[in-house]
Enzyme design. Structure first.
Site, PDB file in Angstrom:
ATOM      1  N   LYS A   1       0.845  -1.196   0.000  1.00 53.61           N
ATOM      2  CA  LYS A   1       0.000   0.000   0.000  1.00 53.61           C
ATOM      3  C   LYS A   1       0.883   1.249   0.000  1.00 53.61           C
ATOM      4  CE  LYS A   1      -3.986  -1.693   2.645  1.00 53.61           C
ATOM      5  NZ  LYS A   1      -4.976  -1.449   1.577  1.00 53.61           N
TER       6      LYS A   1
ATOM      7  N   ARG B   1     -10.589 -11.201   1.817  1.00 52.38           N
ATOM      8  CA  ARG B   1     -11.492 -12.213   1.253  1.00 52.38           C
ATOM      9  C   ARG B   1     -10.860 -13.598   1.281  1.00 52.38           C
ATOM     10  NH1 ARG B   1     -11.700  -8.799  -4.222  1.00 52.38           N
ATOM     11  NH2 ARG B   1     -11.369  -7.171  -2.664  1.00 52.38           N
TER      12      ARG B   1
HETATM   13  N1  BES Z   1      -8.088  -3.530   4.369  1.00 50.93           N
HETATM   14  C1  BES Z   1      -8.259  -3.094   3.046  1.00 50.93           C
HETATM   15  C2  BES Z   1      -9.539  -2.312   2.825  1.00 50.93           C
HETATM   16  C3  BES Z   1      -9.680  -0.998   3.531  1.00 50.93           C
HETATM   17  C4  BES Z   1      -9.374   0.180   2.869  1.00 50.93           C
HETATM   18  C5  BES Z   1     -10.173  -0.924   4.803  1.00 50.93           C
HETATM   19  C6  BES Z   1      -9.545   1.390   3.509  1.00 50.93           C
HETATM   20  C7  BES Z   1     -10.338   0.285   5.455  1.00 50.93           C
HETATM   21  C8  BES Z   1     -10.019   1.442   4.801  1.00 50.93           C
HETATM   22  C9  BES Z   1      -8.289  -4.284   2.093  1.00 50.93           C
HETATM   23  O1  BES Z   1      -7.555  -5.384   2.461  1.00 50.93           O
HETATM   24  C10 BES Z   1      -7.727  -3.814   0.797  1.00 50.93           C
HETATM   25  O2  BES Z   1      -6.596  -3.478   0.775  1.00 50.93           O
HETATM   26  N2  BES Z   1      -8.553  -3.795  -0.243  1.00 50.93           N
HETATM   27  C11 BES Z   1      -8.159  -3.348  -1.509  1.00 50.93           C
HETATM   28  C12 BES Z   1      -8.740  -4.287  -2.532  1.00 50.93           C
HETATM   29  C13 BES Z   1      -8.185  -4.114  -3.912  1.00 50.93           C
HETATM   30  C14 BES Z   1      -6.745  -4.565  -3.962  1.00 50.93           C
HETATM   31  C15 BES Z   1      -9.026  -4.908  -4.877  1.00 50.93           C
HETATM   32  C16 BES Z   1      -8.694  -1.944  -1.711  1.00 50.93           C
HETATM   33  O3  BES Z   1      -9.813  -1.679  -1.246  1.00 50.93           O
HETATM   34  O4  BES Z   1      -7.993  -1.124  -2.262  1.00 50.93           O
HETATM   35 ZN    ZN Z   2      -5.510  -5.299   1.828  1.00 51.53          ZN
END
Ligand code: BES
Ligand code: ZN
Ligand code: ZN
Length: 486
Positions: free
Chosen positions: A264, A338
């Site tokens: 990230k 997921r």
């Molecule tokens: N934990 C994150 C989602 C999240 C984002 C929670 C902001 C709280 C605040 C999740 O694991 C994630 O990183 N999701 C990605 C999915 C993508 C790679 C398809 C996302 O939402 O960017």
């Molecule tokens: Zn994630």
């Protein structure tokens, strides 16, 4: 943590006031709560009738003082929510004034509204300050409900049980990621469950591997901290009409989500310490349900792993076999929630769930769609979805029904494996929901709550300070209560 001390005094109990004490009157549409001291009440009524625009006032009469707090209607918040906000604002003011004891007359409030007052006050006096070198000087006053009927007293005790469970979750969520890897999460939950009727069991890495929980193993393998699955079972002695149900709660417990190899961006990454909110919430709900002795069978499954890049991390393009035999290509290691939830959902099915509810800070897409106040609700059962929305309205947690649009299912078809873990960028919360649905057996009622928005707030919100909110726990407890009755 909450320093709040509280008690209630029944209708006829005499009051012994000391210096430092103050009454709190809530004033709704010109009417005030309770009537404990006729002279003071009269003076308060006088003040209210004389003021136009105001945001509260001190009233002093014959050596007694009271803070009179108007209950304003706030856009988007229902009556109970406005009451929670008003009560929390008043209590915060009285805390800053170093009031020693707050006497809250509750004669005029029906027990549900009284509970709302208590919730607002409790939540707003929550602090997570043990990392401060100097503890906060603002110790909340003792809260004394006066003029309560016996039934209101029991309602308040039940509310306190639930609120302290919510505090437990907020503490876990606010804890830094390095302090709370999966096994530390587990030991804190085990400790909290001591002396309760809850049965706690843990699957460690070796068992996860042996039993084919591929999602947890895959996500956890880049971290020096091993993944684990925590199961908490609650089986009441007599479950009456609730015996027809077995509610299984599944929580996403990524103790820190760096994104893994699909790292990230650094800005705001710290917030990903909240990525175990779903797991904390389901564990807290179990504590509340057992303390309240609700007559319905409930099990919680917390899927715990740390998502971190290293020499041993899962790589984009890697393929693993999930618990239900399907093969999954990991397209983004940041779509890890997921993967671990696939194990939780399969385990829920294996336990014979009649109703599954999962909670997860699953997607940024749901935050973009619904903003920070609303949880996305995905379900294969309209009645369950409607029930959750209604409960949410009652407890002050907003849900919005989202579609499990099968037209998007093919976006995560894969040419090598059975499927990949992400679909198109657009509609990301929906494809995440569809991915989860692959692990829910037909015929089992299921709801997926994407709490990525409200689980953790970076600005004060309603009666919550910055940080974890425990969003979802109140809904889960009420859902269990309702299932126990039908
Ligand atoms: N934990 C994150 C989602 C999240 C984002 C929670 C902001 C709280 C605040 C999740 O694991 C994630 O990183 N999701 C990605 C999915 C993508 C790679 C398809 C996302 O939402 O960017
Ligand atoms: Zn994630
Ligand atoms: Zn995540």
């Amino acid at each position: 943590m909450n320093m709040i001390k509280w008690q209630f005094m029944l209708n006829d109990a005499p009051l012994e006031l000391k210096a430092g004490d103050a009454f709190l009157f809530l004033c709704e549409k010109g009417r005030i709560t309770g009537d404990v001291d006729p002279v003071l009440s009269e003076r308060v009524a006088e003040v209210i009738s004389q003021t136009g625009e105001w945001d509260g006032e001190w009233v002093v009469e014959s050596g007694k003082r009271a803070w009179v707090q108007p209950v304003f209607s706030k856009p988007g918040l229902n009556e109970d929510e406005c009451l929670r906000v008003a009560a929390s604002e008043a209590f915060a003011k009285m805390t800053r004034r170093h009031v020693a004891r707050v006497f809250l007359p509750c004669g005029g409030l029906q027990s549900g509204r009284l509970a709302a007052v208590f919730q607002g006050i409790w939540h707003s006096s929550y602090r997570f300050d043990h990392y401060k070198s100097k503890p906060s000087a603002d110790v909340p006053p003792e809260l004394i409900f006066v003029g309560a009927a016996q039934s209101a007293g029991s309602r308040l005790s039940a509310t306190a049980q639930e609120l302290s469970a919510i505090d437990f979750a907020r503490d876990l969520i606010n804890e830094p990621g390095s302090v709370l890897p999966p096994l530390e999460f587990i030991s804190r939950v085990q400790k909290a469950c001591e002396g309760t009727s809850l049965k706690v069991s843990v699957r460690h890495l070796a068992e996860l591997e042996k039993e084919g929980f591929g999602g947890l193993v895959t996500v956890g393998k880049g971290s020096g901290h091993e993944p684990a699955m925590l199961t908490i079972e609650y089986a009441p002695d007599s479950s009456g009409s609730g015996a027809r149900h077995h509610l299984v709660l599944v929580g996403k417990g990524v103790t820190f989500d760096t994104g893994g190899i699909s790292l990230k961006p650094g800005d705001g990454m710290w917030e990903m310490k909240d990525d175990m909110s779903g797991a904390a919430d389901v564990c807290a709900a179990m504590l509340a349900i057992s303390r309240l002795k609700l007559p319905v069978r409930v099990t919680a499954i917390a899927c715990l792993a740390e998502n971190r890049p290293s020499r041993t991390s899962v790589l984009p393009g890697d393929i693993f076999t999930a618990k239900n035999g399907k093969t999954v290509m990991v397209d983004s290691t940041d779509a890890e929630g997921r993967l671990i939830l696939s194990d939780g959902l399969c385990e829920a099915a294996a336990l014979g769930a009649t109703c599954i509810v999962d909670l997860a800070t699953l997607t940024g897409a749901i935050v973009r769609a619904l903003g920070p106040s609303i949880t996305g609700l995905f379900s294969n059962d309209e009645k369950l979805a409607k029930g959750i929305c209604e409960i949410g309205e009652e407890v002050g947690e907003k849900y919005w029904p989202m579609p499990l649009e099968m037209e998007y299912r093919r976006s995560f078809d894969d040419s090598v494996a059975d499927m990949k873990n992400i679909g198109d960028r657009e509609g990301g919360a929906i494809t995440a929901g569809l991915f989860l649905q692959e692990f829910v057996p037909e015929g089992v009622r299921w709801a997926h709550l994407d709490i990525a928005g409200p689980a953790f707030v970076t600005k004060p919100w309603k009666y919550f300070g910055k940080g974890a909110t425990g969003f979802g726990i109140a809904t889960l407890v009420e859902l269990a209560r309702r299932l126990s009755k039908c």
